[in-house]
Scaffold this motif. Structure first.
Motif, PDB file in Angstrom:
ATOM      1  N   ILE A 323     -84.176 -15.653  47.269  1.00  0.00           N
ATOM      2  CA  ILE A 323     -85.408 -14.909  47.052  1.00  0.00           C
ATOM      3  C   ILE A 323     -86.837 -15.516  46.611  1.00  0.00           C
ATOM      4  CG2 ILE A 323     -85.848 -13.267  44.970  1.00  0.00           C
ATOM      5  CD1 ILE A 323     -83.190 -12.408  44.531  1.00  0.00           C
ATOM      6  N   GLY A 324     -87.440 -14.584  47.341  1.00  0.00           N
ATOM      7  CA  GLY A 324     -89.103 -15.263  47.485  1.00  0.00           C
ATOM      8  C   GLY A 324     -89.048 -17.051  48.194  1.00  0.00           C
ATOM      9  N   ALA A 325     -88.996 -18.374  47.685  1.00  0.00           N
ATOM     10  CA  ALA A 325     -88.580 -19.387  48.499  1.00  0.00           C
ATOM     11  C   ALA A 325     -87.401 -20.087  47.605  1.00  0.00           C
ATOM     12  CB  ALA A 325     -90.149 -20.615  48.364  1.00  0.00           C
ATOM     13  N   ASN A 326     -87.213 -19.245  46.992  1.00  0.00           N
ATOM     14  CA  ASN A 326     -86.180 -19.867  46.177  1.00  0.00           C
ATOM     15  C   ASN A 326     -84.476 -19.764  46.348  1.00  0.00           C
ATOM     16  OD1 ASN A 326     -85.338 -21.201  43.956  1.00  0.00           O
ATOM     17  ND2 ASN A 326     -84.999 -19.358  42.760  1.00  0.00           N
ATOM     18  N   GLU A 327     -83.962 -20.572  46.918  1.00  0.00           N
ATOM     19  CA  GLU A 327     -82.790 -20.654  47.599  1.00  0.00           C
ATOM     20  C   GLU A 327     -81.560 -21.358  46.525  1.00  0.00           C
ATOM     21  OE1 GLU A 327     -83.079 -21.121  52.019  1.00  0.00           O
ATOM     22  OE2 GLU A 327     -82.620 -22.815  51.221  1.00  0.00           O
ATOM     23  N   VAL A 328     -80.993 -20.067  46.095  1.00  0.00           N
ATOM     24  CA  VAL A 328     -79.463 -20.946  44.619  1.00  0.00           C
ATOM     25  C   VAL A 328     -78.145 -20.246  45.647  1.00  0.00           C
ATOM     26  CG1 VAL A 328     -80.672 -20.087  42.841  1.00  0.00           C
ATOM     27  CG2 VAL A 328     -79.366 -18.845  44.163  1.00  0.00           C
ATOM     28  N   VAL A 329     -76.623 -21.178  45.564  1.00  0.00           N
ATOM     29  CA  VAL A 329     -76.367 -20.660  45.835  1.00  0.00           C
ATOM     30  C   VAL A 329     -75.426 -19.672  45.303  1.00  0.00           C
ATOM     31  CG1 VAL A 329     -73.597 -21.455  46.133  1.00  0.00           C
ATOM     32  CG2 VAL A 329     -75.096 -23.145  46.560  1.00  0.00           C
ATOM     33  N   SER A 330     -74.367 -18.829  45.628  1.00  0.00           N
ATOM     34  CA  SER A 330     -74.282 -17.344  45.157  1.00  0.00           C
ATOM     35  C   SER A 330     -72.674 -17.084  45.948  1.00  0.00           C
ATOM     36  CB  SER A 330     -75.555 -16.240  45.165  1.00  0.00           C
ATOM     37  OG  SER A 330     -75.243 -15.987  47.203  1.00  0.00           O
ATOM     38  N   GLN A 331     -72.685 -15.900  45.592  1.00  0.00           N
ATOM     39  CA  GLN A 331     -71.243 -14.841  45.600  1.00  0.00           C
ATOM     40  C   GLN A 331     -71.714 -14.029  45.589  1.00  0.00           C
ATOM     41  OE1 GLN A 331     -70.505 -17.065  43.342  1.00  0.00           O
ATOM     42  NE2 GLN A 331     -70.474 -18.957  44.328  1.00  0.00           N
ATOM     43  N   VAL A 332     -71.121 -12.795  46.771  1.00  0.00           N
ATOM     44  CA  VAL A 332     -70.993 -11.367  46.153  1.00  0.00           C
ATOM     45  C   VAL A 332     -69.174 -11.475  45.420  1.00  0.00           C
ATOM     46  CG1 VAL A 332     -70.506  -9.509  47.284  1.00  0.00           C
ATOM     47  CG2 VAL A 332     -71.165 -10.915  48.514  1.00  0.00           C
ATOM     48  N   LYS A 333     -69.666 -10.774  43.499  1.00  0.00           N
ATOM     49  CA  LYS A 333     -68.685 -10.887  43.390  1.00  0.00           C
ATOM     50  C   LYS A 333     -67.449  -9.433  43.471  1.00  0.00           C
ATOM     51  CE  LYS A 333     -67.454 -11.410  38.780  1.00  0.00           C
ATOM     52  NZ  LYS A 333     -68.468 -11.207  37.631  1.00  0.00           N
ATOM     53  N   GLU A 334     -68.394  -8.166  44.050  1.00  0.00           N
ATOM     54  CA  GLU A 334     -68.224  -7.415  43.791  1.00  0.00           C
ATOM     55  C   GLU A 334     -68.702  -6.598  44.941  1.00  0.00           C
ATOM     56  OE1 GLU A 334     -66.997  -5.504  40.247  1.00  0.00           O
ATOM     57  OE2 GLU A 334     -66.819  -3.668  40.979  1.00  0.00           O
ATOM     58  N   ILE A 335     -67.385  -5.518  45.761  1.00  0.00           N
ATOM     59  CA  ILE A 335     -68.388  -4.064  46.354  1.00  0.00           C
ATOM     60  C   ILE A 335     -68.045  -3.046  45.515  1.00  0.00           C
ATOM     61  CG2 ILE A 335     -67.782  -3.205  48.628  1.00  0.00           C
ATOM     62  CD1 ILE A 335     -66.957  -5.899  49.641  1.00  0.00           C
ATOM     63  N   ILE A 336     -69.191  -2.687  45.220  1.00  0.00           N
ATOM     64  CA  ILE A 336     -69.200  -1.050  44.069  1.00  0.00           C
ATOM     65  C   ILE A 336     -68.750  -0.166  45.006  1.00  0.00           C
ATOM     66  CG2 ILE A 336     -70.371   0.308  42.246  1.00  0.00           C
ATOM     67  CD1 ILE A 336     -72.285  -3.118  41.816  1.00  0.00           C
ATOM     68  N   SER A 337     -69.452   0.472  46.148  1.00  0.00           N
ATOM     69  CA  SER A 337     -68.881   1.223  47.048  1.00  0.00           C
ATOM     70  C   SER A 337     -69.929   0.705  48.081  1.00  0.00           C
ATOM     71  CB  SER A 337     -69.316   2.680  45.683  1.00  0.00           C
ATOM     72  OG  SER A 337     -71.711   2.374  45.766  1.00  0.00           O
ATOM     73  N   LYS A 338     -69.951   2.004  49.259  1.00  0.00           N
ATOM     74  CA  LYS A 338     -70.009   1.662  50.506  1.00  0.00           C
ATOM     75  C   LYS A 338     -70.364   2.580  50.777  1.00  0.00           C
ATOM     76  CE  LYS A 338     -67.789  -0.415  53.736  1.00  0.00           C
ATOM     77  NZ  LYS A 338     -67.014  -0.894  54.958  1.00  0.00           N
ATOM     78  N   ARG A 339     -71.526   2.428  52.051  1.00  0.00           N
ATOM     79  CA  ARG A 339     -72.534   4.072  52.299  1.00  0.00           C
ATOM     80  C   ARG A 339     -72.123   3.998  53.872  1.00  0.00           C
ATOM     81  NH1 ARG A 339     -78.441   5.889  49.874  1.00  0.00           N
ATOM     82  NH2 ARG A 339     -77.651   8.130  50.571  1.00  0.00           N
ATOM     83  N   TYR A 340     -71.750   5.366  54.019  1.00  0.00           N
ATOM     84  CA  TYR A 340     -71.215   5.613  55.548  1.00  0.00           C
ATOM     85  C   TYR A 340     -72.712   6.303  56.066  1.00  0.00           C
ATOM     86  CZ  TYR A 340     -67.051   3.833  54.390  1.00  0.00           C
ATOM     87  OH  TYR A 340     -66.013   2.504  54.617  1.00  0.00           O
TER      88      TYR A 340
END
Ligand SMILES: Nc1nc2c(ncn2[C@@H]2O[C@H](COP(=O)(O)OP(=O)(O)O)[C@@H](O)[C@H]2O)c(=O)[nH]1
Lengths: 400, 297
Positions: A323-340
């Motif tokens: 985000i911006g110039a900031n980098e951090v290790v992250s994970q996608v924890k949950e898929i709440i919903s999908k949009r088709y």
């Protein structure tokens, strides 16, 4: 003279390349040697060849990657991104559409709304593009018939409602013949709205307000010199600020903008600042005002568009979040919903997200990260996910 | 925001991204107007500090004297760290064939010298002055353009590039070419040069020069070209729109001696910048695309 960035989107053969060629030609922005190079054997100008740059694309007769084109009128410099129509290149469309002020969605009047139209509109909605033009093309083959225009307009307005696109302008055009592109068409007296160029000249670019909350994206630090962009708000010498990560308070000692030491700087300025600070600060830091915070946490919800054709989203796998110039290790924890695309609605389907798909997700980060809601500060309300093994830019995120 | 401010801001932001993301960047500098512009943008981006990277000239040996003198003066004035690598040396070391013919351009051979220099110095980011409006293949290239270990551009496999989040992550052996002035047109460059009072080599303004006329283009007489008996040699007032290898850069007939006059001429010119002045793009419709696949800028 200011700058307006816009993108043209449409399915293959809807006439994007022809339209761009037409805009460039009719505004006198094509030099004669270039014009020569796009003539066909019978000496007709093939407007589409002006943008289809790569040999492979000419051979296939389609646009594969984003091409950037430029033209100017007395009031404006326009940056056009010509993005591919094919669904497999949606990721390229997202690249081209990020950061534009307006999107032109082309619809072939002889075909009407297609699933590509819905896809392009979804991209516009995901990216929060404010100004949308639905250009109903090939009106010449449809007898310049108002009822064709009306029927497409009515069907599209349902899509616009579902996707919260509240500023849509409908223009009937013929890219090939030039109707309503740079000037009003005598063939369609029933249409009283603006010609496309007129719309683009009047269109308001995304304005950055100086009265927004203070946010500096720190890009590069050398000794006491902190180089970055003031993405929002105003910064003043002597002012108290809070620096993230760490939420450390500090005072602005010096501001340099455009070779000059200044008392204050405004939104959009690329500044060099010095702070009254213990220890050093690093690239990726965010400088903000006191008490108007960004959010600062290790978990948030966001809209996600997946861009990686080699792998789908893997839950709990490490990605680099930027985000911006900031980098951090992250994970996608949950898929709440999908949009088709087909329904434009959300579904609770939690199957993984693959390339060109949209979802609402929960992101978890290894340490706290500063961010804003996209509506508040664009630059700190959006991000990308980078695959740590391939280094690919795999996902686009908008925090809203 | 005024268009020149917007373009400047974008370029400064990109240059700072390079300094922030890479260990060992370099800026390609030939003494031409686009790379001179880049240096001025970089000076502004990192003020009050000096440039945090070296500048490098890939020298074809077929130089305009004026461009070389200008290069050295600029380097001295701003205390830049200049690296020069010569195509001549690459030809000798690699046993390459010297190009022959009437206009023996070493332009395409520059890629070898560039790639050798990149591996010699272990550069991870190479900043260039390419602009998207110059040529069709350039129009498709990202701002941060990933090149594989052989320096090749992979036009059909470019990374998504969103907003101003330029992704500089690469694997060992890969490099990134960075184009901070991608979105500038020739006219923007000149307007900015006027506004910022940037000095350029005298080549860019009208001067007397002895040239031969070839395919309606004017090519300067020099030791590097091989005129035929039937060539028409004329001495006339010309200026350059682009400056590169002397054998493949053509002059344009002009009397424009000031920036104002140059801008007027460009606005009225019926021909594009590369179309009027570059002989290497004329070879085939995909000339630039082919060179990029082989590691060109
Ligand atoms: N009759 C008519 N044909 C058009 C118009 N616009 C484009 N075309 C034709 O439709 C075909 C596809 O156009 P092109 O611009 O290549 O579409 P793209 O794939 O969206 O870039 C070409 O044969 C064009 O000449 C139009 O307004 N009227």
């Amino acid at each position: 003279m200011d700058v307006l960035r816009f993108i043209t989107a449409g399915s293959i053969d809807d006439g994007k390349s022809t339209l761009i060629g037409r805009l460039l030609l009719d505004t006198g922005n094509i030099k004669s040697d270039i014009l020569e190079s796009v003539k066909e054997d019978n000496d007709d100008v093939n407007l589409a060849f002006i943008t289809d740059g790569l040999r492979a694309e000419r051979q296939a007769g389609i646009t594969i990657d984003v091409a950037y084109k430029y033209f100017t009128t007395p009031n404006r410099k326009f940056i056009i991104t010509d993005a591919p129509g094919h669904f497999q290149y949606t990721k390229n469309l997202v690249t081209g559409a990020s950061g534009v002020d307006a999107m032109i969605i082309l619809i072939d009047a002889t075909i009407g709304i297609s699933s590509q139209t819905r896809r392009h509109s979804m991209v516009a909605s995901f990216l929060g593009i404010r100004n949308i033009v639905v250009a109903i093309n090939k009106m010449d083959v449809s007898g310049y018939d108002q009822s064709v225009y009306n029927s497409i307009k009515n069907s599209y307005s349902e899509i616009a409602i579902r996707l919260n696109l509240d500023q849509v302008t409908y223009i009937p055009i013929s890219a090939l013949k030039g109707d309503n592109v740079t000037r009003h068409s005598y063939h369609m007296p029933w249409y009283t709205g603006p010609a496309l160029l007129q719309f683009l000249e009047a269109c308001k670019p995304e304005i950055k307000a100086d009265d927004g909350r203070l946010s500096v994206t720190v890009q590069y630090v050398a000794g006491n010199n902190i180089f970055g962009r003031l993405v929002s708000g105003t910064i003043k010498r002597g002012q108290n600020v809070v620096v993230y990560p760490g939420r450390i308070t500090s005072i602005v000692k010096e501001i340099i903008n455009n070779y000059i030491i200044v008392e204050e700087a405004f939104t959009g300025h690329d500044i060099c600042v010095q702070l009254e600070l213990q220890g050093t600060l690093m690239r990726g830091a965010t400088i903000t005002g006191i008490g108007e915070g960004p959010e600062y946490s290790n978990e948030f919800e966001a809209d996600l568009c997946w861009l990686d054709e080699l792998s789908e989203v893997v839950l709990n796998r490490d990605y680099i979040l930027r985000i911006g110039a900031n980098e951090v290790v992250s994970q996608v924890k949950e898929i709440i919903s999908k949009r088709y695309i087909e329904t434009l609605g959300y579904s609770n389907d939690q199957k993984s997200v693959s390339v060109n798909e949209f979802a609402r997700v929960i992101i978890h980060t290894s340490s706290n990260i500063a961010y804003d809601n996209y509506s508040q500060v664009h630059e700190t309300g959006r991000g990308i996910l980078i695959d740590i093994t391939t280094n690919n830019t795999s996902g686009a995120l908008i925090i809203r | 925001m005024n268009h020149l401010d917007a373009l400047e801001s974008e370029a400064i932001y990109i240059l700072r991204e390079v300094a922030g993301q890479f260990k060992n960047p370099v800026l390609l500098f030939s003494g031409g107007k686009d790379s001179t512009l880049l240096i001025h943008l970089a000076l502004k981006a990192f003020y009050p500090l000096p440039l945090p990277f070296a500048v490098m000239h890939i020298d074809t040996g077929h130089n305009f004297e004026e461009a070389l003198t200008f290069r050295d003066e600029l380097v001295k004035k701003y205390n830049l760290r200049l690296i020069v690598r010569k195509v001549e040396d690459t030809i000798r070391l690699k046993n390459l064939e010297e190009p022959g013919g009437k206009f023996p351009s070493r332009n395409a051979l520059q890629s070898y010298t560039l790639l050798d220099a990149i591996s010699e110095f272990q550069f991870d980011a190479i900043i260039g002055g390419g602009r998207r409006d110059e040529e069709k293949a350039r129009a498709k290239e990202r701002i941060f353009s990933v090149r594989d270990s052989s320096g090749a551009w992979l036009p059909h496999n470019q990374r998504p590039e969103l907003w101003d989040l330029y992704n500089g992550h690469i694997s060992a052996g890969e490099q990134i070419r960075v184009f901070p002035i991608s979105n500038w047109s020739e006219l923007d460059v000149w307007q900015y040069i006027r506004r910022e009072k940037i000095e350029l080599p005298s080549l860019y303004f009208a001067h007397e020069r002895t040239c031969i006329r070839f395919n309606s283009r004017l090519v300067a007489m020099s030791d590097y070209i091989v005129p035929d008996a039937e060539d028409v040699i004329i001495t006339t007032s010309v200026r350059y729109r682009t400056v590169g290898d002397m054998t493949c850069t053509a002059a344009v007939q002009s009397t424009a001696q000031t920036i104002e006059e140059v801008i007027d001429e460009i606005e009225q010119s019926a021909l594009s910048e590369r179309g009027e002045t570059r002989m290497d793009d004329q070879i085939s419709d995909a000339g630039m695309e082919d060179r990029k696949l082989k590691g060109y800028f």
